[in-house]
Design a protein around this motif. Structure first.
Motif, PDB file in Angstrom:
ATOM      1  N   UNK A 135     -15.700  11.897  -3.565  1.00 54.79           N
ATOM      2  CA  UNK A 135     -14.437  11.330  -3.093  1.00 54.79           C
ATOM      3  C   UNK A 135     -14.417  11.319  -1.564  1.00 54.79           C
ATOM      4  N   UNK A 136     -13.578  10.434  -1.004  1.00 57.08           N
ATOM      5  CA  UNK A 136     -13.547  10.361   0.470  1.00 57.08           C
ATOM      6  C   UNK A 136     -12.855  11.587   1.044  1.00 57.08           C
ATOM      7  N   UNK A 137     -13.231  11.970   2.238  1.00 59.56           N
ATOM      8  CA  UNK A 137     -12.669  13.161   2.881  1.00 59.56           C
ATOM      9  C   UNK A 137     -13.469  14.416   2.580  1.00 59.56           C
ATOM     10  N   UNK A 138     -14.277  14.362   1.533  1.00 54.06           N
ATOM     11  CA  UNK A 138     -15.044  15.542   1.134  1.00 54.06           C
ATOM     12  C   UNK A 138     -16.061  15.934   2.216  1.00 54.06           C
ATOM     13  N   UNK A 139     -16.818  14.952   2.666  1.00 56.28           N
ATOM     14  CA  UNK A 139     -17.813  15.185   3.725  1.00 56.28           C
ATOM     15  C   UNK A 139     -17.171  15.766   4.985  1.00 56.28           C
ATOM     16  N   UNK A 140     -16.054  15.163   5.377  1.00 55.76           N
ATOM     17  CA  UNK A 140     -15.348  15.620   6.583  1.00 55.76           C
ATOM     18  C   UNK A 140     -14.879  17.058   6.392  1.00 55.76           C
ATOM     19  N   UNK A 141     -14.391  17.367   5.182  1.00 50.84           N
ATOM     20  CA  UNK A 141     -13.876  18.709   4.914  1.00 50.84           C
ATOM     21  C   UNK A 141     -14.996  19.747   4.979  1.00 50.84           C
ATOM     22  N   UNK A 142     -16.146  19.402   4.402  1.00 52.84           N
ATOM     23  CA  UNK A 142     -17.275  20.343   4.403  1.00 52.84           C
ATOM     24  C   UNK A 142     -17.726  20.606   5.850  1.00 52.84           C
ATOM     25  N   UNK A 173       0.859  -1.188   0.000  1.00 54.66           N
ATOM     26  CA  UNK A 173       0.000   0.000   0.000  1.00 54.66           C
ATOM     27  C   UNK A 173       0.890   1.231   0.000  1.00 54.66           C
ATOM     28  N   UNK A 174       0.519   2.231  -0.818  1.00 52.98           N
ATOM     29  CA  UNK A 174       1.287   3.476  -0.838  1.00 52.98           C
ATOM     30  C   UNK A 174       0.310   4.653  -0.907  1.00 52.98           C
ATOM     31  N   UNK A 175       0.645   5.760  -0.244  1.00 52.00           N
ATOM     32  CA  UNK A 175      -0.183   6.971  -0.331  1.00 52.00           C
ATOM     33  C   UNK A 175       0.658   8.094  -0.952  1.00 52.00           C
ATOM     34  N   UNK A 176       0.086   8.826  -1.902  1.00 51.01           N
ATOM     35  CA  UNK A 176       0.824   9.893  -2.597  1.00 51.01           C
ATOM     36  C   UNK A 176      -0.018  11.173  -2.669  1.00 51.01           C
ATOM     37  N   UNK A 177       0.656  12.303  -2.901  1.00 52.20           N
ATOM     38  CA  UNK A 177      -0.046  13.586  -3.038  1.00 52.20           C
ATOM     39  C   UNK A 177      -0.355  14.210  -1.677  1.00 52.20           C
ATOM     40  N   UNK A 178      -1.309  15.143  -1.662  1.00 53.43           N
ATOM     41  CA  UNK A 178      -1.614  15.899  -0.438  1.00 53.43           C
ATOM     42  C   UNK A 178      -2.427  15.092   0.568  1.00 53.43           C
ATOM     43  N   UNK A 179      -2.534  15.628   1.782  1.00 56.95           N
ATOM     44  CA  UNK A 179      -3.300  14.948   2.829  1.00 56.95           C
ATOM     45  C   UNK A 179      -4.801  15.111   2.603  1.00 56.95           C
ATOM     46  N   UNK A 180      -5.539  14.179   3.164  1.00 55.59           N
ATOM     47  CA  UNK A 180      -6.983  14.183   3.012  1.00 55.59           C
ATOM     48  C   UNK A 180      -7.563  13.333   4.139  1.00 55.59           C
ATOM     49  N   UNK A 181      -8.628  13.775   4.807  1.00 54.12           N
ATOM     50  CA  UNK A 181      -9.202  12.947   5.865  1.00 54.12           C
ATOM     51  C   UNK A 181      -9.624  11.583   5.310  1.00 54.12           C
ATOM     52  N   UNK A 182      -9.275  10.521   6.007  1.00 58.02           N
ATOM     53  CA  UNK A 182      -9.706   9.185   5.582  1.00 58.02           C
ATOM     54  C   UNK A 182      -8.590   8.316   5.030  1.00 58.02           C
ATOM     55  N   UNK A 183      -7.400   8.897   4.783  1.00 59.15           N
ATOM     56  CA  UNK A 183      -6.302   8.087   4.238  1.00 59.15           C
ATOM     57  C   UNK A 183      -6.004   6.893   5.151  1.00 59.15           C
ATOM     58  N   UNK A 184      -5.922   7.165   6.456  1.00 62.25           N
ATOM     59  CA  UNK A 184      -5.606   6.071   7.382  1.00 62.25           C
ATOM     60  C   UNK A 184      -6.728   5.045   7.447  1.00 62.25           C
ATOM     61  N   UNK A 185      -7.978   5.499   7.270  1.00 60.56           N
ATOM     62  CA  UNK A 185      -9.092   4.542   7.293  1.00 60.56           C
ATOM     63  C   UNK A 185      -8.978   3.596   6.104  1.00 60.56           C
ATOM     64  N   UNK A 186      -8.648   4.142   4.930  1.00 66.81           N
ATOM     65  CA  UNK A 186      -8.506   3.279   3.748  1.00 66.81           C
ATOM     66  C   UNK A 186      -7.367   2.277   3.971  1.00 66.81           C
ATOM     67  N   UNK A 187      -6.229   2.764   4.490  1.00 65.88           N
ATOM     68  CA  UNK A 187      -5.097   1.859   4.764  1.00 65.88           C
ATOM     69  C   UNK A 187      -5.552   0.750   5.717  1.00 65.88           C
TER      70      UNK A 187
END
Ligand code: ATP
Ligand code: MG
Length: 483
Positions: free
Chosen positions: A235-242, A102-116
């Protein structure tokens, strides 16, 4: 019919398959057997899993597809479809054989750790996979950084934290070094979480893997806090961001109410798409003006921003402006004559529109209009990106991770997962990277926003008619592709 028409077809050129039904198009995803014939199959271990055996029709029929447009006109063509995501009865990997990374790239976004977390737990709980490697620090982590074994225990609590436990980066996509590393380590399932740039990088990795004839599934999970990825519903993180943006808007409202002729300015994420600003505005009701990249605005003269600000201040004593980071870039570039700069991934670096606009407003009202104003500028963008995902995003991240795993185990490759009209689907990389999801300003959702804020549209009648002509409007308020 679908299955037989697919034999021997791979990649972009042959991805559009028209079946016997007139007008039915399947934007199909590649499969390992497209370039490695006669791969053995195995029964899906889920059928012996007590948790799943009770679920009626848990397995997805291999021929099931998801329609991109849910509203179709009578007699019209049957449109574009994608392969439905979900567990298949047969898989192309034995659990013992799987070595995933598993690899994560680009900027941060809420939910990355949940997907991992959910990829690790899903692979281990549902499929009994034990070897899962975390690649640290984005793409360059494949060849220049450490890796770590990911276990169920290790990832247990990570969804409660923001950021990514694996670290991330921009740039450093060296295709042959990455695929060498995949080959040397004996990795056969690659899960890549990231935005548009990352999915392009994943597509290049897939092509190289295929060229070398490796039995490796390359699976993308789309990440963009801005909701700018095409085809998928959201996309994931969108709801959290709003949701988190509400706190910044609230602060701006409090500040503006308390000062003389108070103006609160809040900058939110959205380089090319204003979805966060639009939804945060609609949710809040305290916002008097929302500025997004899709809707150019102007400052001076009739129907301009200054005139509107003055009107709101005279009516109400204060006002709140929300703007997406990509709004007004041309306007600002004109007045600053700046040279274009790029980040390590080759993305254009944007000028800070929040600072610029705040200064312009201050100058105009104090120097030109000789009015006292109190302006407070809030930039919560990095604070929002760093929060853990909220409840609904956590559920969504889990579904994305599961769709990804089922697809990888079933031997599909070169695809991104995501919901299309509410049903999870496998989408070929090119379909999500070739276009960008943007707010359609002649669509219903933007009209709802304009009537909620009462702001000027900054558009002449002529412009509206022109954009209507070249537009394929979606019929509901959901994010739709601008073409
Ligand atoms: P976001 O923009 O949402 O933060 P992103 O995935 O678009 O996420 P980028 O920094 O643009 O972020 O790209 C992430 C990774 O993908 C980088 O390591 C970059 O080198 C690689 N990448 C970007 N575009 C391409 C491309 N066209 N081909 C190969 N690799 C690419
Ligand atoms: Mg990007």
């Amino acid at each position: 019919a679908l299955e037989s028409s697919m034999n021997g077809l791979t990649g972009r050129s042959l991805a559009k398959i028209v079946s016997g039904d007139a007008g039915f198009v399947l934007e199909d995803v590649p499969h390992l057997t497209d370039y490695i014939p006669d791969l053995p199959t195995y029964p899906n271990p889920l059928q012996d899993n007590p948790a799943w055996s009770a679920v009626k029709q848990y397995f997805v029929n291999v021929d099931d597809t998801v329609a991109q447009k849910i509203v179709v006109q009578k007699g019209s063509a049957r449109g574009t479809h994608f392969r439905r995501a979900g567990p298949r009865q047969k898989v192309y990997f034995e659990p013992d054989e799987v070595h995933a990374c598993i690899v994560t790239c680009g900027g941060l976004c809420p939910g990355l750790n949940t997907v991992i977390r959910e990829i690790v737990c899903g692979l281990s709980d549902m499929y009994g996979v034990e070897r899962i490697l975390g690649i640290e620090g984005g793409y360059r982590g494949f060849y220049a950084r450490n890796t770590r074994q990911l276990t169920r225990k290790y990832v247990n609590d990570v969804h409660k934290r923001g950021g990514t436990i694996l670290g991330t980066s921009r740039g450093g996509h060296d295709t042959s070094k990455i695929v060498d590393s995949i080959q040397d380590r004996g990795i056969n399932q690659v899960y890549i979480i990231g935005g548009d740039g990352t999915q392009k990088g994943a597509s290049v990795i897939f092509e190289e893997v295929r060229r070398r004839g490796l039995k490796v599934s390359v699976v993308g999970i789309p990440k963009t806090i801005d909701n700018d990825i095409a085809v998928i519903d959201k996309s994931f993180g969108f709801d959290s961001a709003v949701e988190e943006a509400q706190r910044a808007i609230n602060a701006a409202h409090v500040e503006s109410e308390s000062g003389e002729n108070g103006i609160g300015v809040v900058k939110l994420m959205g380089r090319y798409s204003g979805f966060i600003a639009m939804h945060a505005t609609l949710a809040s009701r305290d916002v008097d003006c929302c500025l997004i990249p899709e809707s150019p605005f102007y400052l001076e003269g009739k129907g301009g921003l200054y005139e509107y600000i003055e009107k709101r201040i005279k009516e109400n004593g204060h006002m709140v402006i929300v703007l997406a980071e990509g709004a007004g870039q041309e306007l600002m570039a004109e007045s600053m004559r700046s040279t274009e700069m790029q980040d390590p991934s080759g993305n254009k670096l944007l000028l800070d529109v929040g600072m610029w606009l705040s200064q312009k407003i201050k100058d105009h009202f104090t120097k030109v209009r000789k009015m006292v104003i109190t302006l407070k500028y809030i930039d919560p963008t990095y604070m929002i990106r760093a929060i853990p995902s909220n409840a609904s995003d956590n559920v969504y991240c889990t579904l994305l991770a599961h769709s990804a795993i089922h697809g990888g185990m079933a031997g599909y490759t070169g695809f991104t997962v995501g919901p299309v009209n509410g049903r999870h689907a496998y989408i070929p990389f090119y379909a999500v990277t070739e276009t960008q999801n943007q707010v359609v300003i002649t669509d219903r959702m933007w009209a709802r926003l304009l009537s909620s804020t009462n702001q000027p549209s900054f558009q002449t009648h002529q412009e509206v008619t022109k954009s209507m002509e070249c537009l394929n409007c979606s019929t509901d308020g959901s994010p739709s592709k601008k073409n």
